[in-house]
Structure formats: C-alpha cells, structure tokens
Motif scaffolding. Sequence first.
Motif, PDB file in Angstrom:
ATOM      1  N   LEU A 283       4.220   9.404   8.494  1.00 27.74           N
ATOM      2  CA  LEU A 283       3.127   8.700   7.851  1.00 27.74           C
ATOM      3  C   LEU A 283       2.300   8.016   8.935  1.00 27.74           C
ATOM      4  CD1 LEU A 283       2.976   6.828   4.626  1.00 27.74           C
ATOM      5  CD2 LEU A 283       2.366   5.549   6.655  1.00 27.74           C
ATOM      6  N   ALA A 284       1.000   8.270   8.915  1.00 28.30           N
ATOM      7  CA  ALA A 284       0.068   7.581   9.814  1.00 28.30           C
ATOM      8  C   ALA A 284      -0.926   6.866   8.920  1.00 28.30           C
ATOM      9  CB  ALA A 284      -0.640   8.579  10.724  1.00 28.30           C
TER      10      ALA A 284
ATOM     11  N   LEU B 145       4.582  19.509   2.969  1.00 29.76           N
ATOM     12  CA  LEU B 145       3.248  19.240   2.434  1.00 29.76           C
ATOM     13  C   LEU B 145       2.637  18.132   3.265  1.00 29.76           C
ATOM     14  CD1 LEU B 145       4.047  18.975  -1.384  1.00 29.76           C
ATOM     15  CD2 LEU B 145       3.194  20.978  -0.153  1.00 29.76           C
ATOM     16  N   THR B 146       1.376  18.283   3.622  1.00 25.79           N
ATOM     17  CA  THR B 146       0.651  17.208   4.278  1.00 25.79           C
ATOM     18  C   THR B 146      -0.465  16.786   3.341  1.00 25.79           C
ATOM     19  OG1 THR B 146       1.171  18.090   6.461  1.00 25.79           O
ATOM     20  CG2 THR B 146      -0.627  16.496   6.335  1.00 25.79           C
ATOM     21  N   LEU B 147      -0.511  15.480   3.077  1.00 25.71           N
ATOM     22  CA  LEU B 147      -1.480  14.923   2.137  1.00 25.71           C
ATOM     23  C   LEU B 147      -2.314  13.862   2.825  1.00 25.71           C
ATOM     24  CD1 LEU B 147       0.991  14.315  -0.816  1.00 25.71           C
ATOM     25  CD2 LEU B 147      -0.532  16.262  -0.523  1.00 25.71           C
ATOM     26  N   GLU B 148      -3.554  13.741   2.382  1.00 26.98           N
ATOM     27  CA  GLU B 148      -4.401  12.619   2.783  1.00 26.98           C
ATOM     28  C   GLU B 148      -4.522  11.728   1.561  1.00 26.98           C
ATOM     29  OE1 GLU B 148      -7.121  11.231   5.632  1.00 26.98           O
ATOM     30  OE2 GLU B 148      -8.255  12.934   4.895  1.00 26.98           O
TER      31      GLU B 148
ATOM     32  N   ALA C 296      -4.119   7.068   4.671  1.00 31.25           N
ATOM     33  CA  ALA C 296      -2.836   7.531   5.204  1.00 31.25           C
ATOM     34  C   ALA C 296      -2.798   9.047   5.184  1.00 31.25           C
ATOM     35  CB  ALA C 296      -1.681   6.980   4.384  1.00 31.25           C
ATOM     36  N   GLN C 297      -2.201   9.597   6.224  1.00 31.26           N
ATOM     37  CA  GLN C 297      -1.856  11.006   6.223  1.00 31.26           C
ATOM     38  C   GLN C 297      -0.336  11.051   6.150  1.00 31.26           C
ATOM     39  OE1 GLN C 297      -3.840  13.528   8.957  1.00 31.26           O
ATOM     40  NE2 GLN C 297      -2.998  15.335   8.012  1.00 31.26           N
TER      41      GLN C 297
ATOM     42  N   TYR D 268       0.842  -1.199   0.000  1.00 26.11           N
ATOM     43  CA  TYR D 268       0.000   0.000   0.000  1.00 26.11           C
ATOM     44  C   TYR D 268       0.878   1.250   0.000  1.00 26.11           C
ATOM     45  CZ  TYR D 268      -4.102  -2.859   0.926  1.00 26.11           C
ATOM     46  OH  TYR D 268      -5.106  -3.786   0.835  1.00 26.11           O
ATOM     47  N   LEU D 269       2.029   1.171   0.649  1.00 30.32           N
ATOM     48  CA  LEU D 269       2.947   2.308   0.659  1.00 30.32           C
ATOM     49  C   LEU D 269       3.489   2.568  -0.743  1.00 30.32           C
ATOM     50  CD1 LEU D 269       4.873   1.593   3.974  1.00 30.32           C
ATOM     51  CD2 LEU D 269       2.809   2.980   3.612  1.00 30.32           C
ATOM     52  N   ARG D 270       3.724   1.516  -1.497  1.00 30.34           N
ATOM     53  CA  ARG D 270       4.156   1.668  -2.890  1.00 30.34           C
ATOM     54  C   ARG D 270       3.040   2.282  -3.721  1.00 30.34           C
ATOM     55  NH1 ARG D 270       6.446  -3.900  -4.828  1.00 30.34           N
ATOM     56  NH2 ARG D 270       6.789  -2.633  -6.662  1.00 30.34           N
TER      57      ARG D 270
END
Length: 129
Positions: free
Chosen positions: A60-61, A88-91, A104-105, A25-27
């Motif tokens: 990463l959460a 940058l913070t992304l959802e 993931a945030q 999922y991280l990929r």
Amino acid sequence: MSHSFSLRVYYEDTDLGGIVYYANYLRFIERARSEWVRSLGIDQRRMKEEHGTVFAVRRLAADYLSPAHYDDMLTVNTALVNATGARLTLEQIVRRDRTDLFTAQVTLAAIGPDGRAARLPAELRRLLG
C-alpha cells in the motif's frame, strides 16, 4: 472498472480536533474494496469456503492530501489498475465533493488455505478480464 462508495465521518473516526485520524482512511478504503468486490457479484465468504482463497494487502502506498472532518460526506472511488493471475492492483481516492483528500495504490494478493500465494478464482478472473 471503477466503483464509488459513500460514507459519513463520525465522531469515532476523528481525533480531539475533529479531524479524521490518519489510520481510519485505511478502514474507509477497506470498506470500499469490499463493496467493490461485492458489486462484481463475488461473495468473499463463499470464495473462502469454496476455494480457500482470501485477499491480503501485499503493498500500500498512500498520500494524505487534505484533512476530512467530523460529519463530512466522503466518497471512495476504487478503480482496477492491473490484474494478474494472483494479484490485483487498485487505485483508491477518498474525496469530499471534488477535493481529493487521500489517495492510495493497493496491491492485493490472493492467498490460499496454506497461507501462500494462490491464483484468483476463475470466476473473478473472468469478471476482471
């Protein structure tokens, strides 16, 4: 500001049970982030060559909500939550149809050639602002 990226789950993405291996999922979200930046018109290779700036994941959460399986079609939605001068913070949400499978945030930090935090290039700040 959001972006959608589609992908298919291949055999290589799964474990023996045909379920997506958790680290993949991280990929998936990494690919989606790269495509999000590209969709903004930012060439990350040029950004590195011209400014010496690259992105690094600082935090990463993640939550694993439901499994994806071999041959599923998934969509990764990426949305900007916050932008500062150097972060940058992304959802990011991985979905199959309308079912959320993984969320993931992600906080990205701009890193300069010396490996320290750097300001985001002005061009990117304009696009995000």
